[in-house]
Design a protein around this motif. Structure first.
Motif, PDB file in Angstrom:
ATOM      1  N   UNK A   1       9.702  -2.127  -7.814  1.00 35.16           N
ATOM      2  CA  UNK A   1       8.332  -1.641  -8.016  1.00 35.16           C
ATOM      3  C   UNK A   1       7.847  -2.000  -9.411  1.00 35.16           C
TER       4      UNK A   1
ATOM      5  N   UNK B   1      10.719  10.524  -3.362  1.00 39.13           N
ATOM      6  CA  UNK B   1       9.739  10.791  -4.407  1.00 39.13           C
ATOM      7  C   UNK B   1       9.655  12.296  -4.690  1.00 39.13           C
TER       8      UNK B   1
ATOM      9  N   UNK C   1       7.203  14.272  -4.764  1.00 40.23           N
ATOM     10  CA  UNK C   1       6.360  15.065  -3.855  1.00 40.23           C
ATOM     11  C   UNK C   1       6.820  14.957  -2.397  1.00 40.23           C
TER      12      UNK C   1
ATOM     13  N   UNK D   1       6.160  12.464  -0.681  1.00 43.47           N
ATOM     14  CA  UNK D   1       5.304  11.324  -0.330  1.00 43.47           C
ATOM     15  C   UNK D   1       5.207  11.109   1.182  1.00 43.47           C
TER      16      UNK D   1
ATOM     17  N   UNK E   1      -7.351  -7.099 -38.022  1.00 44.81           N
ATOM     18  CA  UNK E   1      -6.671  -7.488 -36.778  1.00 44.81           C
ATOM     19  C   UNK E   1      -7.691  -7.668 -35.646  1.00 44.81           C
TER      20      UNK E   1
ATOM     21  N   UNK F   1      -0.584  10.112  -4.475  1.00 47.33           N
ATOM     22  CA  UNK F   1       0.503  10.937  -3.931  1.00 47.33           C
ATOM     23  C   UNK F   1       1.735  10.095  -3.564  1.00 47.33           C
ATOM     24  N   UNK F   2       1.783   8.894  -4.047  1.00 45.01           N
ATOM     25  CA  UNK F   2       2.941   7.986  -3.924  1.00 45.01           C
ATOM     26  C   UNK F   2       3.243   7.568  -2.491  1.00 45.01           C
TER      27      UNK F   2
ATOM     28  N   UNK G   1       3.582   3.778  -2.414  1.00 48.07           N
ATOM     29  CA  UNK G   1       4.873   3.401  -3.006  1.00 48.07           C
ATOM     30  C   UNK G   1       6.010   3.686  -2.031  1.00 48.07           C
TER      31      UNK G   1
ATOM     32  N   UNK H   1      -3.118   6.389 -11.470  1.00 43.54           N
ATOM     33  CA  UNK H   1      -2.523   7.677 -11.090  1.00 43.54           C
ATOM     34  C   UNK H   1      -3.455   8.803 -11.541  1.00 43.54           C
TER      35      UNK H   1
END
Lengths: 276, 256
Positions: free
Chosen positions: A85, A119, A121, A123, B1, B120-121, B124, B219
């Motif tokens: 990931x 995860x 939560x 998920x 810079x 909420x992933x 993923x 996120x």
């Protein structure tokens, strides 16, 4: 200053000191134990923020490795690198002997099937029922088509986490603990060889936390799964952990077993084991 | 810079969108198309938007007729009202208004849904399980938008003509068949086909922008709102830009 690495106890068969730099680890070197995850000198930055500076550790087959550390020390980043990931800036990360960053899309997909990721939560896919959540990896990843077989596996997985009666519920109808159990069941349904737990007990009451911790232990015994467990919950670490590593500023500062680290000379290490 | 040059950020954003587009096409032709999810999205995007688009179409034709009739009457060209309404609705107003409505309704809902899945992933989790969230979430949504928008537009166009007929009947009695015959007599395939083709692109843009904004949201709960909002703004802008291009191309190729 780094705390001394605590040597293994006399009857500890697991390796508890750091590996000598740049030396491959053979099974013989490690009392016949197979290294499934080999992290060496891993570094990762986000912009100017150096999250991982020099992370080196190994995970052996069948062990539960606890990763402790303050928030923002790169615990989650390291396990996200393991499943592709995120990609490290430098260093090596081998899973089952294969360098993760060198894997192509298909290689990464095959690796991910062998690794489970729970995860914080849970998920769960909130537009699907619990059954569909569990059937999803079976139909999409294992490409199972037989409805009876899918039903059987879902039932088995739910029974494994003690929630067989939740099969037709929606994730919104479940409590936090139940969601984590279902998330665990969904991950375990693919029978992974490695499990990565990202704070599995955070936000749960002490009783549910203990139940989840015991479930993790049970799964390890039942399926001989190797696990990396990131947690701040010391009760979870005590119940589930075979070995503990403590991270500080993107690298490991101490490594050992629960009792050893609880009495470590370094105050930073000891502070994790003291009641808040 | 000195900091990074001003053009670095927009260029990176374009590169990201091109990469996302490439991933969409790669996953579109990968085996294991998600038919179930695609049909579900067609239902959610198409059927669930039918009421809004239908009412809008009807009122569009109704209002257009009511407003144009007095002026046309002054020139003794009242009989041209059905043709005028038909041409303007089918060529331009129908596709653009329906696309803008869908940009508001569909792009925001896709952006918010995928954005909250990201927060909420869930995306993923799908990815690390070895499944393809692009194939399951993105391909199905973009394709459903691409197919449903022309259908919604055609239905709204038909209802706009009906609305026009109802408005015409307020002042004069006109038979439905006569009104529709009059409308269609002025229409050609060169009016309909470019309009349908551009709605395909509008649909693709709406699905793509909604999915991209949601899939790449940051996120945090705030980013869900940001994803939904920027999906509407970008999708609406894309509809206008694509329409300008389509009008230019149509006038060169179809009406020349």
């Amino acid at each position: 200053m780094k705390a001394p690495i605590i040597p293994p106890t006399a009857n500890d068969t697991r390796r508890t000191e750091k590996f000598p730099e740049n030396q491959p680890v053979s099974a013989a070197q490690n009392n016949q134990q197979e290294v499934v995850v080999d992290v060496r000198h891993l570094a990762k930055s986000f912009g100017k923020n150096k999250v991982l500076t020099d992370l080196t550790y190994q995970l052996y087959r069948g062990e539960n490795l606890i990763v402790l550390g303050k928030s923002g020390t790169g615990k989650s980043v390291s396990i996200k690198c393991m499943v592709g990931m995120l990609q490290q800036d430098s260093g090596s990360l081998k899973v089952f002997g294969e360098e993760v960053k060198d894997l192509d899309e298909d290689g990464l997909r095959e690796l991910r099937i062998r690794i489970g990721f729970l995860f914080q939560s849970g998920a769960l896919y909130d537009s699907m029922t619990v059954f569909d959540n569990l059937a999803f990896p079976l139909t999409r990843v294992l490409k199972l088509k037989d409805d009876a077989e899918i039903e059987k596996r879902v039932k088995e997985a739910l029974e494994g986490v003690g929630l067989a009666d939740a099969v037709n519920k929606m994730p919104s109808d479940l409590s936090g603990g139940q969601r984590k159990r279902i998330g665990l069941a969904r991950t375990l349904i693919l029978k992974p060889e490695i499990m990565l737990y990202d704070e599995p007990t955070t936000g749960l009451d002490p009783i549910t936390s203990r139940e989840i911790s015991e479930l993790i232990r049970e799964m390890q015994k039942k399926y001989n799964i190797s696990s990396i467990i990131i947690t701040h919950d010391m009760e979870c670490a005590r119940i589930t952990g075979d070995r503990i590593i403590v991270m500080k500023a993107g690298s490991i500062t101490a490594e050992g077993q629960y009792d050893e680290l609880a009495n470590a000379p370094d105050e930073f290490v000891r502070s994790f084991f003291q009641p808040a | 810079m000195t900091g990074p040059p001003f053009w670095e950020k927009p260029l990176l954003a374009i590169a990201e969108q091109v990469r996302f587009l490439g991933a969409f096409f790669r996953n579109l032709f990968r085996p294991g198309f998600e038919w179930g999810e695609f049909v579900r999205q067609c239902y959610l995007i198409g059927y669930k938007s039918l009421g809004l688009c239908g009412i809008t179409g009807f009122i569009l034709g109704f209002v257009l007729t009511l407003q144009s009739e007095p002026t046309m009457k002054e020139f003794g060209a009242q009989s041209f009202v059905p043709s005028m309404v038909a041409i303007s609705v089918i060529r331009e107003i129908g596709p653009v208004i329906i696309a803008l409505i869908c940009a508001g309704k569909v792009a925001s809902s896709i952006g918010a849904e995928l954005g909250s899945m990201k927060v909420t992933e869930q995306i993923d989790a799908m990815e690390v399980s070895g499944a393809s969230p692009m194939q399951y979430l993105v391909v199905t949504r973009i394709l459903a938008c691409t197919i449903m928008l022309p259908i919604l537009t055609l239905i709204a166009d038909a209802l706009a003509l009906l609305g026009g007929w109802v408005a015409s009947n307020i002042s004069n009695k006109v038979a439905l068949v006569v009104y529709f015959n009059k409308s269609f007599s002025s229409l050609d395939f060169s009016d309909l086909i470019p309009a349908v083709i551009k709605t395909i692109f509008f649909g693709f843009a709406i699905g793509f922008v909604g999915s991209y904004k949601g899939y790449n949201s940051d996120r945090g709960t705030e980013s869900v709102g940001v994803a939904a909002n920027s999906a509407v703004v970008s999708a609406s802008l894309w509809v206008i830009v694509l329409d300008a291009i389509a009008v230019q191309l149509t006038s060169v190729f179809a009406y020349s």
